[in-house]
Structure formats: structure tokens, C-alpha cells
Scaffold this active site. Structure first.
Site, PDB file in Angstrom:
ATOM      1  N   LYS A  15      38.037  37.163  37.154  1.00  0.00           N
ATOM      2  CA  LYS A  15      37.802  36.824  38.565  1.00  0.00           C
ATOM      3  C   LYS A  15      36.402  37.263  39.012  1.00  0.00           C
ATOM      4  O   LYS A  15      35.644  36.480  39.572  1.00  0.00           O
ATOM      5  CB  LYS A  15      38.863  37.484  39.472  1.00  0.00           C
ATOM      6  CG  LYS A  15      40.291  37.047  39.151  1.00  0.00           C
ATOM      7  CD  LYS A  15      41.303  37.708  40.076  1.00  0.00           C
ATOM      8  CE  LYS A  15      41.380  39.217  39.950  1.00  0.00           C
ATOM      9  NZ  LYS A  15      41.825  39.725  38.648  1.00  0.00           N
ATOM     10  N   ARG A  90      47.488  39.686  46.821  1.00  0.00           N
ATOM     11  CA  ARG A  90      48.126  40.054  45.560  1.00  0.00           C
ATOM     12  C   ARG A  90      49.638  40.173  45.726  1.00  0.00           C
ATOM     13  O   ARG A  90      50.320  40.505  44.740  1.00  0.00           O
ATOM     14  CB  ARG A  90      47.573  41.400  45.093  1.00  0.00           C
ATOM     15  CG  ARG A  90      46.597  41.338  43.923  1.00  0.00           C
ATOM     16  CD  ARG A  90      46.099  42.747  43.693  1.00  0.00           C
ATOM     17  NE  ARG A  90      45.579  43.026  42.378  1.00  0.00           N
ATOM     18  CZ  ARG A  90      44.281  43.029  42.080  1.00  0.00           C
ATOM     19  NH1 ARG A  90      43.387  42.675  42.968  1.00  0.00           N
ATOM     20  NH2 ARG A  90      43.893  43.386  40.878  1.00  0.00           N
ATOM     21  N   ARG A 129      35.795  46.374  28.823  1.00  0.00           N
ATOM     22  CA  ARG A 129      35.053  46.117  30.072  1.00  0.00           C
ATOM     23  C   ARG A 129      34.173  47.301  30.478  1.00  0.00           C
ATOM     24  O   ARG A 129      34.608  48.434  30.498  1.00  0.00           O
ATOM     25  CB  ARG A 129      36.032  45.811  31.206  1.00  0.00           C
ATOM     26  CG  ARG A 129      35.333  45.730  32.565  1.00  0.00           C
ATOM     27  CD  ARG A 129      36.149  45.006  33.591  1.00  0.00           C
ATOM     28  NE  ARG A 129      37.270  45.780  34.076  1.00  0.00           N
ATOM     29  CZ  ARG A 129      38.160  45.312  34.951  1.00  0.00           C
ATOM     30  NH1 ARG A 129      38.055  44.073  35.411  1.00  0.00           N
ATOM     31  NH2 ARG A 129      39.167  46.056  35.353  1.00  0.00           N
ATOM     32  N   ARG A 163      35.636  52.053  34.248  1.00  0.00           N
ATOM     33  CA  ARG A 163      36.407  52.432  35.426  1.00  0.00           C
ATOM     34  C   ARG A 163      37.497  53.446  35.099  1.00  0.00           C
ATOM     35  O   ARG A 163      38.096  53.385  34.031  1.00  0.00           O
ATOM     36  CB  ARG A 163      37.050  51.173  36.022  1.00  0.00           C
ATOM     37  CG  ARG A 163      36.110  50.401  36.909  1.00  0.00           C
ATOM     38  CD  ARG A 163      36.614  49.040  37.276  1.00  0.00           C
ATOM     39  NE  ARG A 163      38.039  48.958  37.578  1.00  0.00           N
ATOM     40  CZ  ARG A 163      38.639  47.834  37.970  1.00  0.00           C
ATOM     41  NH1 ARG A 163      37.942  46.738  38.129  1.00  0.00           N
ATOM     42  NH2 ARG A 163      39.926  47.822  38.207  1.00  0.00           N
ATOM     43  N   ARG A 174      48.887  47.751  35.376  1.00  0.00           N
ATOM     44  CA  ARG A 174      48.324  46.699  36.235  1.00  0.00           C
ATOM     45  C   ARG A 174      48.824  45.323  35.793  1.00  0.00           C
ATOM     46  O   ARG A 174      49.105  44.460  36.606  1.00  0.00           O
ATOM     47  CB  ARG A 174      46.793  46.729  36.207  1.00  0.00           C
ATOM     48  CG  ARG A 174      46.206  47.953  36.879  1.00  0.00           C
ATOM     49  CD  ARG A 174      44.946  47.655  37.652  1.00  0.00           C
ATOM     50  NE  ARG A 174      43.838  47.138  36.864  1.00  0.00           N
ATOM     51  CZ  ARG A 174      43.147  47.844  35.968  1.00  0.00           C
ATOM     52  NH1 ARG A 174      43.456  49.088  35.709  1.00  0.00           N
ATOM     53  NH2 ARG A 174      42.141  47.291  35.330  1.00  0.00           N
TER      54      ARG A 174
HETATM   55  P1  ADP Z   1      38.814  40.572  36.745  1.00  0.00           P
HETATM   56  O1  ADP Z   1      37.819  40.651  37.893  1.00  0.00           O
HETATM   57  O2  ADP Z   1      39.698  39.368  36.835  1.00  0.00           O
HETATM   58  O3  ADP Z   1      39.594  41.834  36.566  1.00  0.00           O
HETATM   59  P2  ADP Z   1      36.436  40.660  35.035  1.00  0.00           P
HETATM   60  O4  ADP Z   1      35.573  39.575  35.592  1.00  0.00           O
HETATM   61  O5  ADP Z   1      36.094  42.068  35.367  1.00  0.00           O
HETATM   62  O6  ADP Z   1      37.984  40.373  35.409  1.00  0.00           O
HETATM   63  O7  ADP Z   1      36.485  40.458  33.455  1.00  0.00           O
HETATM   64  C1  ADP Z   1      37.222  41.354  32.636  1.00  0.00           C
HETATM   65  C2  ADP Z   1      36.484  41.560  31.298  1.00  0.00           C
HETATM   66  O8  ADP Z   1      36.576  40.372  30.512  1.00  0.00           O
HETATM   67  C3  ADP Z   1      34.996  41.846  31.465  1.00  0.00           C
HETATM   68  O9  ADP Z   1      34.649  42.774  30.463  1.00  0.00           O
HETATM   69  C4  ADP Z   1      34.333  40.483  31.239  1.00  0.00           C
HETATM   70  O10 ADP Z   1      33.021  40.606  30.692  1.00  0.00           O
HETATM   71  C5  ADP Z   1      35.289  39.827  30.250  1.00  0.00           C
HETATM   72  N1  ADP Z   1      35.417  38.359  30.414  1.00  0.00           N
HETATM   73  C6  ADP Z   1      35.447  37.654  31.582  1.00  0.00           C
HETATM   74  N2  ADP Z   1      35.631  36.336  31.348  1.00  0.00           N
HETATM   75  C7  ADP Z   1      35.740  36.198  29.990  1.00  0.00           C
HETATM   76  C8  ADP Z   1      35.944  35.062  29.109  1.00  0.00           C
HETATM   77  N3  ADP Z   1      36.081  33.824  29.582  1.00  0.00           N
HETATM   78  N4  ADP Z   1      36.013  35.322  27.787  1.00  0.00           N
HETATM   79  C9  ADP Z   1      35.873  36.584  27.304  1.00  0.00           C
HETATM   80  N5  ADP Z   1      35.685  37.679  28.075  1.00  0.00           N
HETATM   81  C10 ADP Z   1      35.622  37.498  29.400  1.00  0.00           C
HETATM   82  P1  ADP Z   2      41.144  44.209  38.206  1.00  0.00           P
HETATM   83  O1  ADP Z   2      39.670  43.833  38.139  1.00  0.00           O
HETATM   84  O2  ADP Z   2      41.557  44.983  37.010  1.00  0.00           O
HETATM   85  O3  ADP Z   2      41.999  43.022  38.513  1.00  0.00           O
HETATM   86  P2  ADP Z   2      40.703  45.172  40.887  1.00  0.00           P
HETATM   87  O4  ADP Z   2      39.333  45.713  40.875  1.00  0.00           O
HETATM   88  O5  ADP Z   2      40.892  43.832  41.496  1.00  0.00           O
HETATM   89  O6  ADP Z   2      41.307  45.211  39.405  1.00  0.00           O
HETATM   90  O7  ADP Z   2      41.681  46.185  41.609  1.00  0.00           O
HETATM   91  C1  ADP Z   2      41.713  47.548  41.230  1.00  0.00           C
HETATM   92  C2  ADP Z   2      42.855  48.240  41.964  1.00  0.00           C
HETATM   93  O8  ADP Z   2      42.616  48.180  43.383  1.00  0.00           O
HETATM   94  C3  ADP Z   2      44.240  47.643  41.773  1.00  0.00           C
HETATM   95  O9  ADP Z   2      44.880  48.111  40.601  1.00  0.00           O
HETATM   96  C4  ADP Z   2      44.947  48.140  43.042  1.00  0.00           C
HETATM   97  O10 ADP Z   2      45.287  49.517  42.947  1.00  0.00           O
HETATM   98  C5  ADP Z   2      43.846  48.017  44.077  1.00  0.00           C
HETATM   99  N1  ADP Z   2      43.863  46.681  44.723  1.00  0.00           N
HETATM  100  C6  ADP Z   2      42.901  45.715  44.625  1.00  0.00           C
HETATM  101  N2  ADP Z   2      43.251  44.635  45.337  1.00  0.00           N
HETATM  102  C7  ADP Z   2      44.449  44.901  45.904  1.00  0.00           C
HETATM  103  C8  ADP Z   2      45.336  44.173  46.741  1.00  0.00           C
HETATM  104  N3  ADP Z   2      45.049  42.929  47.168  1.00  0.00           N
HETATM  105  N4  ADP Z   2      46.486  44.786  47.124  1.00  0.00           N
HETATM  106  C9  ADP Z   2      46.786  46.031  46.739  1.00  0.00           C
HETATM  107  N5  ADP Z   2      46.009  46.763  45.935  1.00  0.00           N
HETATM  108  C10 ADP Z   2      44.843  46.211  45.513  1.00  0.00           C
END
Ligand code: ADP
Ligand code: ADP
Length: 220
Positions: A15, A90, A129, A163, A174
Site C-alpha cells: 500500500k 480497517r 522491509r 519498525r 497483523r
Molecule cells: P504496506 O504499506 O501495504 O504494509 P509496503 O508498501 O510497506 O506495504 O511494502 C511492504 C514491503 O514489500 C516493502 O519492503 C516493499 O519494498 C515490498 N514490496 C512492495 N510491493 C512489492 C512487490 N510488488 N513485490 C515485491 N515486494 C514488494
Molecule cells: P502495515 O504497513 O504493516 O500494514 P501500518 O503502518 O498500516 O501497517 O499500521 C501499523 C499499525 O498501526 C497497525 O498494526 C495498527 O496497530 C495501527 N493502525 C494503522 N491503521 C489503523 C487503523 N485504520 N485502525 C486501527 N489501527 C490502525
């Protein structure tokens, strides 16, 4: 009328990686609930202290607190033309609260883009990541998207870190929480014919192209 795009996907689906491209193309600010929580955590605000206990376990922060934070963010000037919401809603109650909130601004959800990735691939992504300490919190991956200079962000040169909630236990939780509490949103939005599913298990650039095309169609 403002435009609001939602990005849905499990933790590590991509995302944050994709949000920047969509924001640049459609001229919208990125509003990422996780980034907002981490910013509060860094500044040691009351909200940050409260959120930390949930985040460290990979649990969701309570809906009322999260909704209040998003409401305040959406009211800022830069979100007048709309926003790209990354990681919010979420839960179904968050989605219902969002409808009411956007109606206040004379808008509605215009597109819901679901980046679909299997849980085994999510774990692989979270495991490698690295996140940038700068305000936009760009992410990298040791294997799939390495930075040009080890340990530094390509965009702003800030240091990269892992992180606190990217421990194996919190990651697994998660993913569990996503399937239990967030996956119901897939039915919620597909019932309204608003959901576009994108295969997230492709190289980053291919996923970007698919998302840009889907968003352009939805906003046309
Ligand atoms: P999210 O915001 O949904 O948690 P991230 O954008 O932080 O996900 O991506 C999670 C990890 O996966 C990061 O280390 C990123 O560089 C990697 N990543 C994102 N998109 C891809 C993809 N299409 N293929 C492989 N790795 C990816
Ligand atoms: P990821 O990239 O792994 O998807 P995020 O950075 O989006 O994780 O979120 C990290 C943490 O922040 C979540 O595990 C949760 O604890 C909190 N969080 C983020 N967005 C929300 C939401 N919409 N509702 C509740 N908790 C949230």
C-alpha cells in the site's frame, strides 16, 4: 467534488509503496493511518503512547481513537480536493464512520483498490522491509526493492530502520488481524460494486500500472 481513493491490502501488500504513485498522478495527499500513529509515537503525544501498546502487539488501535485522528487529518487544507487513504478504514465500523465523515465534506468514497497478496508472500515482504525515517516513511526491501545506497532512502537520503512492530510475532498477528477484522471490508465494498481487485504478487511497476489504470477508470 473532492475525490477519495481507498487502498486496501494486508500488512506488507504494498500500500505505502504504491500510494506515492497514485498520489502523484491524481494530485491527492496520502493519508496513512499507520504513518500518523508512528508520527505521534515519535513525538510522544498521548495518542502515540496509547497507540503504541496496540501497535507493538500487531493489534488494531480502537476505532474511536483512529476515526478521530483521521477526521482531524481530513479537515486540513491540503485534503480539500480529496485524499488517498492508505490503511484506513480497517474495520467495518471505520468504513461506516468514513461514509458519514465524507458526506460532511460533500464527498464520498470514489474508488476502493484492493491489493491482493497471499499471507505467505506478506510475511516474506514484512521480513525484509526497511522504512525511511523521513516524514513520508518510504519503504524498501532487502531483496525486492533495495535502496541504491545501503541503509539510506533514495528519495530524501534519510536513514532506514526496521519498525518495532516488524518482529515475527507482531507480523504474524497483523496478518491474522487483517483476515479477521479487515477482510470483511472486501465484501462491504464489493457489495456496493466499488471494489477493484489488483493482483499484488507482481513486480512493483506492474502493480503500479494496474492500480493507475483502475483508479483512472473509477474516477472517470
Ligand atoms: P504496506 O504499506 O501495504 O504494509 P509496503 O508498501 O510497506 O506495504 O511494502 C511492504 C514491503 O514489500 C516493502 O519492503 C516493499 O519494498 C515490498 N514490496 C512492495 N510491493 C512489492 C512487490 N510488488 N513485490 C515485491 N515486494 C514488494
Ligand atoms: P502495515 O504497513 O504493516 O500494514 P501500518 O503502518 O498500516 O501497517 O499500521 C501499523 C499499525 O498501526 C497497525 O498494526 C495498527 O496497530 C495501527 N493502525 C494503522 N491503521 C489503523 C487503523 N485504520 N485502525 C486501527 N489501527 C490502525
Amino acid at each position: 467534488m473532492p475525490n477519495y481513493i481507498l487502498l486496501l491490502g494486508g500488512p506488507g501488500a504494498g500500500k505505502g509503496t504504491q500510494a506515492q504513485h497514485l498520489c502523484a498522478r491524481f494530485g491527492l495527499p496520502q493519508i496513512a493511518s499507520g504513518d500518523l500513529f508512528r508520527d505521534n509515537l515519535k513525538r510522544e503525544t498521548e495518542l502515540g503512547k496509547l497507540a503504541k501498546t496496540y501497535m507493538d502487539q500487531g493489534a488494531l488501535v480502537p476505532d474511536d481513537v483512529t476515526i478521530r485522528m483521521i477526521r482531524e487529518r481530513l479537515q486540513k487544507d491540503d485534503a480539500r480536493a480529496g485524499a488517498l487513504l492508505d490503511g484506513f478504514p480497517r474495520t467495518v465500523p471505520q468504513a461506516e464512520a468514513l461514509d458519514a465523515l465524507l458526506a460532511e465534506f460533500g464527498g464520498k468514497v470514489n474508488a476502493v483498490l484492493y491489493i491482493k497478496v497471499r499471507d505467505s508472500a506478506l510475511l516474506e515482504r514484512l521480513g525484509g522491509r526497511w522504512t525511511c525515517k523521513g516524514p513520508q516513511q518510504h519503504t524498501y526491501h532487502l531483496l525486492f526493492n533495495p535502496p541504491q545506497v545501503a541503509g539510506k532512502c533514495d528519495v530524501d537520503g534519510a536513514d532506514l530502520y526496521q519498525r518495532a512492530d516488524d518482529t515475527p510475532e507482531a507480523q504474524a498477528n497483523r496478518i491474522k488481524v487483517f483476515f479477521a477484522q479487515t477482510a470483511p471490508l472486501i465484501d462491504f465494498y464489493s457489495g456496493r460494486r466499488q471494489l477493484v481487485e489488483i493482483n499484488g504478487e507482481k513486480p512493483i511497476a506492474e502493480v503500479t500500472a494496474a492500480l493507475l489504470a483502475a483508479a483512472a477508470t473509477a474516477l472517470a
